[in-house]
Write a protein that holds these residues in place. Structure first.
Motif, PDB file in Angstrom:
ATOM      1  N   THR A  18       0.938  -1.148  -0.004  1.00 59.31           N
ATOM      2  CA  THR A  18      -0.057   0.032   0.116  1.00 59.31           C
ATOM      3  C   THR A  18       0.794   1.261   0.055  1.00 59.31           C
ATOM      4  O   THR A  18       0.477   2.102  -0.766  1.00 59.31           O
ATOM      5  N   ILE A  19       1.725   1.231   0.798  1.00 58.72           N
ATOM      6  CA  ILE A  19       2.674   2.300   0.856  1.00 58.72           C
ATOM      7  C   ILE A  19       3.434   2.646  -0.632  1.00 58.72           C
ATOM      8  O   ILE A  19       3.455   3.574  -1.114  1.00 58.72           O
ATOM      9  N   LYS A  20       4.028   1.373  -1.131  1.00 62.38           N
ATOM     10  CA  LYS A  20       4.847   1.514  -2.464  1.00 62.38           C
ATOM     11  C   LYS A  20       3.570   2.181  -3.334  1.00 62.38           C
ATOM     12  O   LYS A  20       4.034   2.709  -4.375  1.00 62.38           O
ATOM     13  N   ASP A  21       2.602   1.692  -3.350  1.00 60.83           N
ATOM     14  CA  ASP A  21       1.461   2.089  -4.416  1.00 60.83           C
ATOM     15  C   ASP A  21       0.966   3.662  -4.114  1.00 60.83           C
ATOM     16  O   ASP A  21       0.850   4.260  -5.126  1.00 60.83           O
ATOM     17  N   ARG A  22       1.016   4.058  -3.025  1.00 65.03           N
ATOM     18  CA  ARG A  22       0.883   5.488  -2.641  1.00 65.03           C
ATOM     19  C   ARG A  22       1.920   6.428  -2.699  1.00 65.03           C
ATOM     20  O   ARG A  22       2.053   7.511  -2.495  1.00 65.03           O
ATOM     21  N   GLN A  23       3.115   5.842  -3.032  1.00 66.57           N
ATOM     22  CA  GLN A  23       4.572   6.723  -3.095  1.00 66.57           C
ATOM     23  C   GLN A  23       4.352   7.976  -3.664  1.00 66.57           C
ATOM     24  O   GLN A  23       4.705   8.864  -3.067  1.00 66.57           O
ATOM     25  N   VAL A  24       4.001   8.067  -4.896  1.00 65.06           N
ATOM     26  CA  VAL A  24       3.665   9.488  -5.572  1.00 65.06           C
ATOM     27  C   VAL A  24       2.934  10.374  -4.625  1.00 65.06           C
ATOM     28  O   VAL A  24       3.591  11.571  -4.605  1.00 65.06           O
ATOM     29  N   GLU A  25       1.838   9.942  -4.407  1.00 70.05           N
ATOM     30  CA  GLU A  25       0.932  10.863  -3.523  1.00 70.05           C
ATOM     31  C   GLU A  25       1.654  11.272  -2.364  1.00 70.05           C
ATOM     32  O   GLU A  25       1.766  12.411  -1.889  1.00 70.05           O
ATOM     33  N   LEU A  26       2.432  10.385  -1.674  1.00 67.68           N
ATOM     34  CA  LEU A  26       3.000  10.820  -0.402  1.00 67.68           C
ATOM     35  C   LEU A  26       4.184  11.659  -0.692  1.00 67.68           C
ATOM     36  O   LEU A  26       4.484  12.697  -0.049  1.00 67.68           O
ATOM     37  N   ASP A  27       5.015  11.546  -1.784  1.00 63.48           N
ATOM     38  CA  ASP A  27       5.819  12.506  -2.092  1.00 63.48           C
ATOM     39  C   ASP A  27       5.595  13.785  -2.325  1.00 63.48           C
ATOM     40  O   ASP A  27       6.035  14.894  -2.057  1.00 63.48           O
ATOM     41  N   LYS A  28       4.255  13.918  -3.002  1.00 57.78           N
ATOM     42  CA  LYS A  28       3.715  15.013  -3.497  1.00 57.78           C
ATOM     43  C   LYS A  28       3.465  15.677  -1.982  1.00 57.78           C
ATOM     44  O   LYS A  28       3.462  17.046  -2.055  1.00 57.78           O
ATOM     45  N   ALA A  29       2.675  15.185  -1.160  1.00 56.50           N
ATOM     46  CA  ALA A  29       2.511  15.721   0.210  1.00 56.50           C
ATOM     47  C   ALA A  29       3.517  16.159   0.779  1.00 56.50           C
ATOM     48  O   ALA A  29       3.308  17.163   1.238  1.00 56.50           O
TER      49      ALA A  29
END
Length: 147
Positions: A18-29
């Motif tokens: 899940t963290i890997k899947d959301r990495q782009v969103e996390l980087d943007k945040a």
């Protein structure tokens, strides 16, 4: 006991995925919080002769993109300034959501192989930057006979 361990490993594996899947969103945040450049989404592919990189740069103009390349690293920078709205355009307007963000984007990548700098091509179409880099050397494999 083994069954509990297997379940725990499965739960942990699901969390990591899940963290890997959301990495782009996390980087943007994180970039938004720090006020630094956004880390754009990137696909890196390789075949026998080339390394190809596709990077999403929506809303960026071609002339605002800078690509720096060495034999084994690629750096992409995109400067993007916010649309300036005058007072008269804002009068009488109520924003219900204002999520679009205008920020610089930057990404550095260590390439999986050295490339021929003078043969690299780049194309920018519909917000996607595609860079094709011919490899400097083709990897050869040799079969070793066992005595």
């Amino acid at each position: 006991m083994t069954e509990k361990k297997g379940t725990a490993e499965q739960i942990f594996g699901d969390m990591v995925q899940t963290i890997k899947d959301r990495q782009v969103e996390l980087d943007k945040a994180i970039a938004e919080y720090r006020g630094g450049p956004v880390k754009p989404a990137m696909d890196v592919m390789e075949d026998d002769e080339n390394i190809m990189v596709k990077t999403d740069l929506p809303g960026v103009n071609r002339e605002d993109i800078k690509i720096d390349l060495t034999e084994d690293t690629l750096e992409i920078k995109a400067e993007h300034s916010e649309e300036v709205e005058t007072e008269s355009e804002e009068e009488g307007v109520t924003y219900h959501k204002k999520e679009r963000r205008y920020a610089s984007a930057a990404r550095t990548l260590i390439l999986p192989a050295k490339v021929k700098l003078d043969e690299v091509t780049a194309k920018f179409d519909n917000g996607v930057l595609t860079i094709t880099m011919p490899k400097l050397e083709k990897k050869e494999t040799f079969e070793v006979k066992i005595d």
